[in-house]
Write an enzyme that holds these catalytic residues in place. Structure first.
Site, mmCIF file in Angstrom:
data_model
loop_
_atom_site.group_PDB
_atom_site.id
_atom_site.type_symbol
_atom_site.label_atom_id
_atom_site.label_comp_id
_atom_site.label_asym_id
_atom_site.label_seq_id
_atom_site.Cartn_x
_atom_site.Cartn_y
_atom_site.Cartn_z
ATOM 1 N N ASN A 89 0.838 -1.215 0.000
ATOM 2 C CA ASN A 89 0.000 0.000 0.000
ATOM 3 C C ASN A 89 0.865 1.254 0.000
ATOM 4 O O ASN A 89 0.480 2.289 0.549
ATOM 5 C CB ASN A 89 -0.958 0.002 1.191
ATOM 6 C CG ASN A 89 -2.108 0.987 1.003
ATOM 7 O OD1 ASN A 89 -2.510 1.265 -0.129
ATOM 8 N ND2 ASN A 89 -2.612 1.543 2.102
ATOM 9 N N HIS A 169 -10.947 48.834 -30.456
ATOM 10 C CA HIS A 169 -12.315 48.829 -29.927
ATOM 11 C C HIS A 169 -13.295 48.313 -30.980
ATOM 12 O O HIS A 169 -14.478 48.663 -30.968
ATOM 13 C CB HIS A 169 -12.735 50.227 -29.458
ATOM 14 C CG HIS A 169 -11.768 50.860 -28.513
ATOM 15 N ND1 HIS A 169 -11.727 50.569 -27.176
ATOM 16 C CD2 HIS A 169 -10.769 51.760 -28.737
ATOM 17 C CE1 HIS A 169 -10.762 51.266 -26.602
ATOM 18 N NE2 HIS A 169 -10.157 51.988 -27.532
ATOM 19 N N GLN A 246 10.435 18.002 4.257
ATOM 20 C CA GLN A 246 10.448 16.651 3.686
ATOM 21 C C GLN A 246 10.248 16.695 2.171
ATOM 22 O O GLN A 246 10.631 15.764 1.469
ATOM 23 C CB GLN A 246 9.344 15.788 4.314
ATOM 24 C CG GLN A 246 9.404 14.333 3.877
ATOM 25 C CD GLN A 246 8.305 13.504 4.497
ATOM 26 O OE1 GLN A 246 7.295 13.226 3.856
ATOM 27 N NE2 GLN A 246 8.484 13.114 5.752
ATOM 28 N N SER A 294 -21.241 21.502 -40.640
ATOM 29 C CA SER A 294 -22.438 21.595 -39.818
ATOM 30 C C SER A 294 -23.361 20.453 -40.196
ATOM 31 O O SER A 294 -23.477 20.097 -41.368
ATOM 32 C CB SER A 294 -23.143 22.940 -40.037
ATOM 33 O OG SER A 294 -24.454 22.921 -39.503
#
Length: 447
Positions: A89, A169, A246, A294
């Site tokens: 495990n 813009h 660690q 499409s």
């Protein structure tokens, strides 16, 4: 249910698997196990080079045999380790036991306890994962990035003399050149890529809390910090992080992910601009026989590659963002949250690779519609007003901006003729009038 492209939950292991096969060599579970085996083997070899009395002096043949354990690593080997993990495990401990079995066959059974000697699992993970990222960057990401930027540079050169109506813009603005607008993205990409080269591929290697406690208590006369630094830098080609807890602190890894995210953001910007130019009919797209745009509208040829790229870049960035913000944070000397998060490190790389390839595919489909560029310029003679008023300023003409404002800020369409009429009524020399009339939307493109 066996895993295949139709049963995979993630599209990178399903629909897009063929596009990201190369990434699996670095970020799959099998790859991670292989990198762990590599670090463990290289560590044992490095310990033997210290000439500790309890360890043998390895011949080159024996070193080669040890390295063949990871160089010839197979799916069967990975499955064997996963089988061991069912008992332990613990994934890294399973790797240790696997290598111990290999030592029996190599006549090194007396030295098995020096596998993973004085280490914690994060010494393995925090070297294996940065090593895998470094190799993935060099072998997959960088070549693909270079291919993309090289293609863009070709477009810059091919389209350098294509005048184009700029839009700020969303409105008509001082004209530019198509090549220059693509070059903006090239420069942005390259500048961010150069920043990536300054980021170390950092790795932690220092025992349970980063202090080489177990190493020092066993062999107090050895300079373990120097050993760790040389092992990480000389053996693995990584940068040694010290001091640490660690775990690796992941600051450099976070910087890498942030840098990759910025590159992806630039590509999102490019994708959206190209998508918009296609919608404006600046580009047609090459048609591939048999493709459907499409399900309902047969005429459609959609910019799906740029859309696909944008979507995948967005997912990649969301995960890169989480990685870079989460990984550097760990409770005290460590918690486990970094481990489960790092298992997903290949996911944003995979989505990035899919996106790069989609953008390249879209770029290869583009067909320049030059008449549309020319028509847009011809329909927007108002953009030369800036040029006219600037030259009038140069000549000291009174209130030139206001004079042009009165002409252009109307609902009447500004044409070549109306501009010429305006110039003719100015009280300036014929030579200056000629200079002004020579300006057109197609030649007013700057440098």
């Amino acid at each position: 249910m066996s895993l295949n492209q139709l049963s995979a939950i993630s599209p990178i292991d399903g629909r897009y698997r063929s596009k990201v096969e190369s990434i699996a060599n670095f970020f799959s579970e099998e790859a991670l196990i292989r990198y762990r085996v590599m670090v463990e083997i290289e560590y044992f070899i490095a310990l033997c080079e210290l000439e500790l009395p309890q360890l043998p002096k390895l011949s080159q043949d024996k070193v080669n045999s040890l390295r063949n354990i990871f160089k010839n690593f197979s799916l069967e080997d990975a499955l064997a380790i996963k089988e061991i993990e069912k008992t332990t495990n613990h994934d890294v401990k399973a790797v240790e036991y696997f290598i111990k079995d290999k030592f029996d066959a190599l006549g090194l059974e007396k030295h098995k306890e020096f596998i993973h000697f004085a280490l914690t699992s994060q010494d393995i993970n925090n070297t294996a994962i940065p090593f895998s990222i470094k190799e993935a960057m060099n072998e997959v990401y960088v070549p693909l990035f270079m291919e993309l930027t090289a293609f863009l540079k070709t477009l810059v050169k091919n389209w350098d003399d294509i005048p184009m109506l700029a839009r700020t813009h969303g409105q008509p603005a001082s004209p530019t050149r198509l090549g220059k607008e693509i070059n903006v993205f090239v420069v942005r990409l390259e500048e961010q890529f150069n920043l990536l080269n300054d980021i170390p591929s950092a790795a932690k290697f220092g025992g349970a809390t980063g202090n080489y406690n177990a190493h020092k208590v066993a062999y107090p006369r050895i300079d373990w910090r120097n050993f760790g630094q040389k092992f990480i830098q000389d053996k693995l080609g990584l940068s040694h992080s010290f001091p640490t807890t660690q775990i690796e602190h992941y600051d450099h890894m976070a910087a890498l992910f942030d840098g990759l995210k910025r590159i992806n953001t630039i590509l999102i910007d490019l994708n959206r601009d190209l998508w918009t130019y296609i919608s404006m009919d600046y580009f047609k797209q090459k048609i591939k026989e048999g493709e459907v745009g499409s399900s309902a509208m047969p005429h459609k040829v959609n910019p799906i590659d740029f859309e696909n790229s944008e979507g995948n870049l967005g997912i990649a960035n969301a995960i890169f963002e989480h990685l870079s913000s989460k990984l550097p944070i760990s409770r005290m000397q460590r918690d486990l949250t970094d481990s489960t998060v790092l298992r997903n490190v290949g996911v944003p790389f995979a989505h990035t690779v899919i996106a790069f390839k989609a953008t390249l595919k879209g770029l290869n489909k583009l067909l320049l519609n030059k008449p549309k560029f020319e028509k847009d310029l011809e329909d927007n003679w108002a953009v030369v007003a800036e040029a006219v008023q600037t030259i009038l300023r140069r000549e000291g003409y009174p209130n030139p901006y206001e004079a042009l404002k009165g002409l252009t800020r109307t609902n009447d369409r500004i044409t070549k003729e109306s501009i010429a009429e305006f110039i003719d009524q100015l009280e300036i020399s014929e030579e200056l009038k000629k200079e002004l009339k020579n300006i057109s939307p197609s030649n007013y493109t700057g440098i």
